[in-house]
Design a protein around this motif. Structure first.
Motif, short mmCIF file in Angstrom:
data_model
loop_
_atom_site.label_atom_id
_atom_site.label_comp_id
_atom_site.label_asym_id
_atom_site.label_seq_id
_atom_site.Cartn_x
_atom_site.Cartn_y
_atom_site.Cartn_z
N ILE A 1 29.50 48.41 40.73
CA ILE A 1 28.20 48.42 41.41
C ILE A 1 28.41 48.09 42.89
O ILE A 1 27.84 48.72 43.78
N ASN A 2 29.27 47.11 43.15
CA ASN A 2 29.56 46.71 44.52
C ASN A 2 30.26 47.84 45.28
O ASN A 2 29.92 48.15 46.43
N GLN A 3 31.21 48.50 44.62
CA GLN A 3 31.96 49.57 45.30
C GLN A 3 31.08 50.78 45.61
O GLN A 3 31.36 51.55 46.52
N SER A 4 29.98 50.91 44.85
CA SER A 4 29.08 52.04 45.14
C SER A 4 28.07 51.67 46.24
O SER A 4 27.16 52.43 46.53
N GLY A 5 28.23 50.48 46.86
CA GLY A 5 27.44 50.18 48.05
C GLY A 5 26.43 49.04 47.95
O GLY A 5 25.68 48.79 48.90
N THR A 6 26.38 48.34 46.81
CA THR A 6 25.40 47.26 46.67
C THR A 6 26.08 45.91 46.94
O THR A 6 27.13 45.63 46.36
N THR A 7 25.47 45.13 47.81
CA THR A 7 25.97 43.78 48.11
C THR A 7 25.55 42.86 46.96
O THR A 7 24.46 43.01 46.41
N ILE A 8 26.40 41.90 46.59
CA ILE A 8 26.12 41.08 45.40
C ILE A 8 26.28 39.60 45.69
O ILE A 8 27.26 39.16 46.29
N LEU A 9 25.27 38.83 45.23
CA LEU A 9 25.38 37.37 45.18
C LEU A 9 25.42 37.00 43.70
O LEU A 9 24.48 37.26 42.96
N LEU A 10 26.53 36.39 43.30
CA LEU A 10 26.80 36.14 41.89
C LEU A 10 26.82 34.64 41.61
O LEU A 10 27.58 33.90 42.23
N VAL A 11 25.94 34.20 40.69
CA VAL A 11 25.98 32.82 40.22
C VAL A 11 26.66 32.84 38.88
O VAL A 11 26.28 33.61 37.99
N GLU A 12 27.70 32.02 38.71
CA GLU A 12 28.50 32.17 37.49
C GLU A 12 29.20 30.86 37.15
O GLU A 12 29.81 30.24 38.01
N GLN A 13 29.12 30.46 35.87
CA GLN A 13 29.84 29.25 35.43
C GLN A 13 31.32 29.55 35.18
O GLN A 13 32.15 28.67 35.27
N ASN A 14 31.61 30.81 34.86
CA ASN A 14 33.00 31.20 34.63
C ASN A 14 33.67 31.42 35.99
O ASN A 14 33.76 32.53 36.50
N ALA A 15 34.12 30.30 36.59
CA ALA A 15 34.62 30.34 37.97
C ALA A 15 35.85 31.24 38.10
O ALA A 15 36.01 31.94 39.10
#
Length: 235
Positions: free
Chosen positions: A180-194
């Motif tokens: 998804i990111n490589q197709s041009g969408t910027t991502i903010l990811l909250v994740e416990q699996n560091a």
């Protein structure tokens, strides 16, 4: 693309976010890591307009969006995949995806995005007439991500996408986040699996009790003893 300047957020009398500042550049994957209750989800809800900051500002592409209603923020180009997926369980896969595009009028573009989502998640295409509530946790996570993409966001907020999923599915979900990111969408990811989060992110912020305590590139944080001990199960 996104700039957060010294925001403070309260739940009643509880001071949940205590002066956080951070920035996300176009095209990046930035991850927020921290323990349960550190304020990660609160921060995402504030960016997406579900909570209002008491002080400070949030700028998206140079414009202040702090305190805007959630619908207006989606229209500006920010979509959130909520923690716990929150699919509309009595509706079909297809109807859930349609709802993701509810602010749009461009029928042609919506059809193209249906195709894109089905390419990213072939399982959703197979299940398109199925009631969302009858699907597995992993399939519901795919649907929640697909639904957010139907709004054609420029910034996608992901809240704990791997929660409760089998390890094999976690790998699949993270591979798709990268696509998804490589197709041009910027991502903010909250994740416990560091470990997983740092493996795909460009940069990371560590949040503890409503404050940013550490930030840097993923490589820097991967090598930090403090992070190893606290979040990566290292010594």
């Amino acid at each position: 693309m996104l700039q957060i300047n010294d925001i403070h957020v309260y739940y009643g009398n509880i001071h949940a976010i205590k002066g956080i500042s951070l920035e996300i550049n176009q095209g990046e994957i930035v991850t927020l890591i921290g323990a349960n209750g550190a304020g990660k989800s609160t921060l995402l809800k504030t960016i997406s307009g579900l909570l209002k900051p008491k002080n400070g500002d949030i700028l998206f592409e140079g414009q202040s969006v702090a305190g805007n209603v959630a619908q207006a923020i989606v229209k500006k180009g920010i979509s959130q995949v909520p923690e716990g997926r929150r699919v509309f369980s009595n509706m079909s896969v297809e109807e859930n995806l349609e709802l993701g595009a509810y602010i749009r009028k461009d029928k042609q573009g919506i059809r193209e995005d249906f195709d894109k989502v089905y390419q990213l998640f072939p399982r959703l295409h197979e299940r398109r007439k199925q009631q969302a509530g009858t699907m597995s946790g992993g399939e519901q996570q795919m649907l929640a991500m697909g639904r957010a993409l139907m709004a054609r966001p420029r910034l996608l907020l992901l809240d704990e996408p791997s929660m409760g999923l089998a390890p094999l599915l976690v790998k699949t979900i993270f591979r798709i986040i990268k696509e998804i990111n490589q197709s041009g969408t910027t991502i903010l990811l909250v994740e416990q699996n560091a470990n997983m989060a740092l493996s795909i992110a460009d940069r990371a912020y560590v949040i503890e009790t409503g404050k940013i305590v550490l930030s840097g590139t993923s490589d820097e944080l991967n090598q930090s003893e403090q992070i190893q001990m606290a979040y990566l199960g290292g010594h």
